[in-house]
Scaffold this motif. Structure first.
Motif, PDB file in Angstrom:
ATOM      1  N   ASP A 206      45.129  41.785  20.332  1.00 34.39           N
ATOM      2  CA  ASP A 206      44.029  41.493  21.247  1.00 34.39           C
ATOM      3  C   ASP A 206      44.193  40.060  21.747  1.00 34.39           C
ATOM      4  OD1 ASP A 206      42.746  43.981  21.023  1.00 34.39           O
ATOM      5  OD2 ASP A 206      41.838  43.376  19.123  1.00 34.39           O
ATOM      6  N   LEU A 207      44.954  39.915  22.830  1.00 38.57           N
ATOM      7  CA  LEU A 207      45.201  38.606  23.416  1.00 38.57           C
ATOM      8  C   LEU A 207      44.072  38.243  24.375  1.00 38.57           C
ATOM      9  CD1 LEU A 207      48.970  39.126  24.191  1.00 38.57           C
ATOM     10  CD2 LEU A 207      48.079  37.331  22.701  1.00 38.57           C
ATOM     11  N   ILE A 208      43.721  36.962  24.404  1.00 42.03           N
ATOM     12  CA  ILE A 208      42.686  36.504  25.320  1.00 42.03           C
ATOM     13  C   ILE A 208      43.215  35.315  26.111  1.00 42.03           C
ATOM     14  CG2 ILE A 208      40.914  37.241  23.690  1.00 42.03           C
ATOM     15  CD1 ILE A 208      40.295  34.339  23.167  1.00 42.03           C
ATOM     16  N   THR A 209      42.492  34.971  27.172  1.00 43.75           N
ATOM     17  CA  THR A 209      42.839  33.827  27.998  1.00 43.75           C
ATOM     18  C   THR A 209      41.931  32.650  27.652  1.00 43.75           C
ATOM     19  OG1 THR A 209      41.255  34.343  29.751  1.00 43.75           O
ATOM     20  CG2 THR A 209      43.427  35.397  29.881  1.00 43.75           C
ATOM     21  N   ALA A 210      42.285  31.484  28.156  1.00 34.26           N
ATOM     22  CA  ALA A 210      41.360  30.356  28.091  1.00 34.26           C
ATOM     23  C   ALA A 210      40.175  30.643  29.012  1.00 34.26           C
ATOM     24  CB  ALA A 210      42.060  29.072  28.534  1.00 34.26           C
ATOM     25  N   PRO A 211      38.990  30.112  28.705  1.00 33.05           N
ATOM     26  CA  PRO A 211      37.834  30.340  29.580  1.00 33.05           C
ATOM     27  C   PRO A 211      38.091  29.810  30.988  1.00 33.05           C
ATOM     28  CG  PRO A 211      37.145  29.396  27.479  1.00 33.05           C
ATOM     29  CD  PRO A 211      38.640  29.315  27.522  1.00 33.05           C
ATOM     30  N   LEU A 212      37.746  30.614  31.987  1.00 31.55           N
ATOM     31  CA  LEU A 212      37.783  30.176  33.379  1.00 31.55           C
ATOM     32  C   LEU A 212      36.395  29.651  33.734  1.00 31.55           C
ATOM     33  CD1 LEU A 212      39.502  30.140  36.067  1.00 31.55           C
ATOM     34  CD2 LEU A 212      38.192  32.195  36.674  1.00 31.55           C
TER      35      LEU A 212
ATOM     36  N   ALA B 179      45.094  32.196  21.170  1.00 29.38           N
ATOM     37  CA  ALA B 179      45.520  33.413  21.848  1.00 29.38           C
ATOM     38  C   ALA B 179      44.918  34.625  21.180  1.00 29.38           C
ATOM     39  CB  ALA B 179      47.048  33.515  21.851  1.00 29.38           C
ATOM     40  N   CYS B 180      44.720  34.546  19.861  1.00 32.16           N
ATOM     41  CA  CYS B 180      44.169  35.645  19.056  1.00 32.16           C
ATOM     42  C   CYS B 180      43.101  35.086  18.122  1.00 32.16           C
ATOM     43  CB  CYS B 180      45.261  36.327  18.244  1.00 32.16           C
ATOM     44  SG  CYS B 180      46.544  37.142  19.216  1.00 32.16           S
ATOM     45  N   PRO B 181      41.829  35.096  18.505  1.00 30.47           N
ATOM     46  CA  PRO B 181      40.781  34.601  17.601  1.00 30.47           C
ATOM     47  C   PRO B 181      40.716  35.384  16.295  1.00 30.47           C
ATOM     48  CG  PRO B 181      39.957  34.771  19.837  1.00 30.47           C
ATOM     49  CD  PRO B 181      41.296  35.437  19.836  1.00 30.47           C
TER      50      PRO B 181
ATOM     51  N   ALA C 120      46.260  42.985  31.310  1.00 25.78           N
ATOM     52  CA  ALA C 120      46.662  41.840  32.131  1.00 25.78           C
ATOM     53  C   ALA C 120      46.789  40.572  31.302  1.00 25.78           C
ATOM     54  CB  ALA C 120      45.672  41.626  33.276  1.00 25.78           C
ATOM     55  N   CYS C 121      46.037  40.472  30.195  1.00 18.71           N
ATOM     56  CA  CYS C 121      46.196  39.316  29.302  1.00 18.71           C
ATOM     57  C   CYS C 121      47.600  39.300  28.715  1.00 18.71           C
ATOM     58  CB  CYS C 121      45.168  39.367  28.172  1.00 18.71           C
ATOM     59  SG  CYS C 121      43.478  39.000  28.657  1.00 18.71           S
ATOM     60  N   GLY C 122      48.094  40.453  28.312  1.00 19.76           N
ATOM     61  CA  GLY C 122      49.451  40.528  27.795  1.00 19.76           C
ATOM     62  C   GLY C 122      50.484  40.208  28.843  1.00 19.76           C
ATOM     63  N   ALA C 123      50.271  40.721  30.071  1.00 20.89           N
ATOM     64  CA  ALA C 123      51.210  40.432  31.149  1.00 20.89           C
ATOM     65  C   ALA C 123      51.232  38.943  31.466  1.00 20.89           C
ATOM     66  CB  ALA C 123      50.828  41.237  32.396  1.00 20.89           C
ATOM     67  N   LEU C 124      50.057  38.321  31.517  1.00 19.95           N
ATOM     68  CA  LEU C 124      49.996  36.888  31.795  1.00 19.95           C
ATOM     69  C   LEU C 124      50.667  36.094  30.688  1.00 19.95           C
ATOM     70  CD1 LEU C 124      48.962  34.589  33.585  1.00 19.95           C
ATOM     71  CD2 LEU C 124      46.814  34.657  32.287  1.00 19.95           C
ATOM     72  N   GLU C 125      50.445  36.483  29.439  1.00 24.02           N
ATOM     73  CA  GLU C 125      51.075  35.785  28.317  1.00 24.02           C
ATOM     74  C   GLU C 125      52.594  35.857  28.417  1.00 24.02           C
ATOM     75  OE1 GLU C 125      51.107  33.804  24.445  1.00 24.02           O
ATOM     76  OE2 GLU C 125      49.654  33.996  26.078  1.00 24.02           O
TER      77      GLU C 125
ATOM     78  N   PHE D 291      35.998  34.817  30.178  1.00 17.79           N
ATOM     79  CA  PHE D 291      37.337  35.120  29.691  1.00 17.79           C
ATOM     80  C   PHE D 291      37.317  36.466  28.995  1.00 17.79           C
ATOM     81  CE2 PHE D 291      35.362  32.891  26.212  1.00 17.79           C
ATOM     82  CZ  PHE D 291      35.899  33.403  25.044  1.00 17.79           C
ATOM     83  N   PRO D 292      38.295  37.318  29.311  1.00 15.90           N
ATOM     84  CA  PRO D 292      38.359  38.631  28.685  1.00 15.90           C
ATOM     85  C   PRO D 292      38.882  38.526  27.261  1.00 15.90           C
ATOM     86  CG  PRO D 292      40.209  38.332  30.163  1.00 15.90           C
ATOM     87  CD  PRO D 292      39.348  37.111  30.304  1.00 15.90           C
ATOM     88  N   LEU D 293      38.323  39.325  26.377  1.00 15.51           N
ATOM     89  CA  LEU D 293      38.767  39.319  24.989  1.00 15.51           C
ATOM     90  C   LEU D 293      40.036  40.132  24.794  1.00 15.51           C
ATOM     91  CD1 LEU D 293      35.367  39.609  23.099  1.00 15.51           C
ATOM     92  CD2 LEU D 293      36.874  37.636  23.206  1.00 15.51           C
ATOM     93  N   THR D 294      40.230  41.119  25.639  1.00 12.35           N
ATOM     94  CA  THR D 294      41.488  41.861  25.593  1.00 12.35           C
ATOM     95  C   THR D 294      41.641  42.641  26.891  1.00 12.35           C
ATOM     96  OG1 THR D 294      42.842  43.400  24.291  1.00 12.35           O
ATOM     97  CG2 THR D 294      40.499  43.902  24.495  1.00 12.35           C
ATOM     98  N   SER D 295      42.859  42.727  27.367  1.00  6.24           N
ATOM     99  CA  SER D 295      43.148  43.416  28.623  1.00  6.24           C
ATOM    100  C   SER D 295      44.660  43.523  28.751  1.00  6.24           C
ATOM    101  CB  SER D 295      42.581  42.623  29.812  1.00  6.24           C
ATOM    102  OG  SER D 295      43.165  43.024  31.024  1.00  6.24           O
TER     103      SER D 295
END
Length: 264
Positions: free
Chosen positions: A250-256, A150-152, A210-215, A204-208
């Protein structure tokens, strides 16, 4: 789209709408870019597998126009707007068990669906069978095993906790039948299904925001199962959700993984 019994990210849960919104904010631009490249236009017959929050369905309907047809299918359609107008046709359908809802489609698309379907091989064959000769298929699925964090940039206790929660979530979803490595296999699976001009990429976005909202929405939906695993506690999740809400990570998603091909 997916089976509901045993599927942890159930559309009927009260916060599923917020999760749909976050997914649309994160991934719609990538999906629309691929669909445009595939040439969608007026009069196209499209099948959207797993209608989700309807953002992709609505976009397809605008591109296909009044002479086109957009069949949107899902296991559960209770979240859909009360009125669905042509060219959209909304149907309850199990892509892993039912026959295709028609044939001769110019385009079939599924995003974040097949990795959760128990009989995903049958589902993919069904989607290919529904295409007309020369029709296009676009399949998009996440691959959490390619990038499991979630946080590299794990530089503090907040990031360490976020990664522990993400690892636990991946294990819980895998126990529920999700194939966390499905995305990477898509190009090969499309070729083996007989498609041509196969290509793929990853995003995949490194931070956004929307990443926090999805998490937050995803963790909230599977909270009971996360705690039951014994790997995280209610207090851990409360602390993690508070950290996410604070907006400092800086939350990220899994690669789409997006893979596409054309029926011979």
């Amino acid at each position: 789209m997916m089976r509901i019994d045993g599927y942890l990210l159930d559309h009927r849960q009260s916060d599923a709408g917020q999760r749909f919104d976050a997914l649309a904010a994160l991934f719609d631009p990538t999906t629309f870019r691929h669909l445009e490249r595939l040439g969608i236009g007026s009069g196209w017959r499209c099948w959207e597998v797993g209608a989700g929050g309807m953002s992709v369905v609505s976009w397809l309907a605008k591109r296909a126009g009044p002479t086109g047809r957009v069949v949107a299918t899902d296991l559960d359609t209770s979240w859909a707007p009360p009125v669905v107008r042509p060219p959209i046709q909304l149907r309850v359908h199990d892509v892993g068990a039912d026959e295709p809802p028609g044939e001769g489609f110019d385009l079939v698309h599924a995003r974040l669906v097949l990795a959760h379907v128990p009989d995903r091989d049958r589902a993919l064959r069904s989607m290919v069978r529904a295409l007309r000769p020369g029709g296009r298929l676009l399949v998009e699925d996440a691959d959490p095993t390619l990038q499991p964090l979630a946080c590299p940039d794990e530089h503090g206790p907040e990031q360490q906790l976020a990664n522990r929660v993400r690892h636990t979530m991946r294990d819980v979803l895998a126990e529920g039948g999700t194939d966390a490595a499905y995305g990477r296999r898509l190009p090969r699976l499309l070729r083996e299904a007989g498609l041509r001009q196969v290509g793929a990429d990853a995003y995949f976005p490194l931070t956004s925001p929307a990443c926090g909202a999805l998490e937050s929405e995803t963790v909230g939906q599977v909270r009971e199962q996360l705690v039951a695993s014994g790997l995280v506690t209610d207090q851990d999740i409360d602390r993690h959700l508070a950290n996410v809400a604070a907006g400092g990570m800086d939350l990220i998603t899994a690669p789409l993984i997006s893979a596409w091909g054309r029926k011979a």
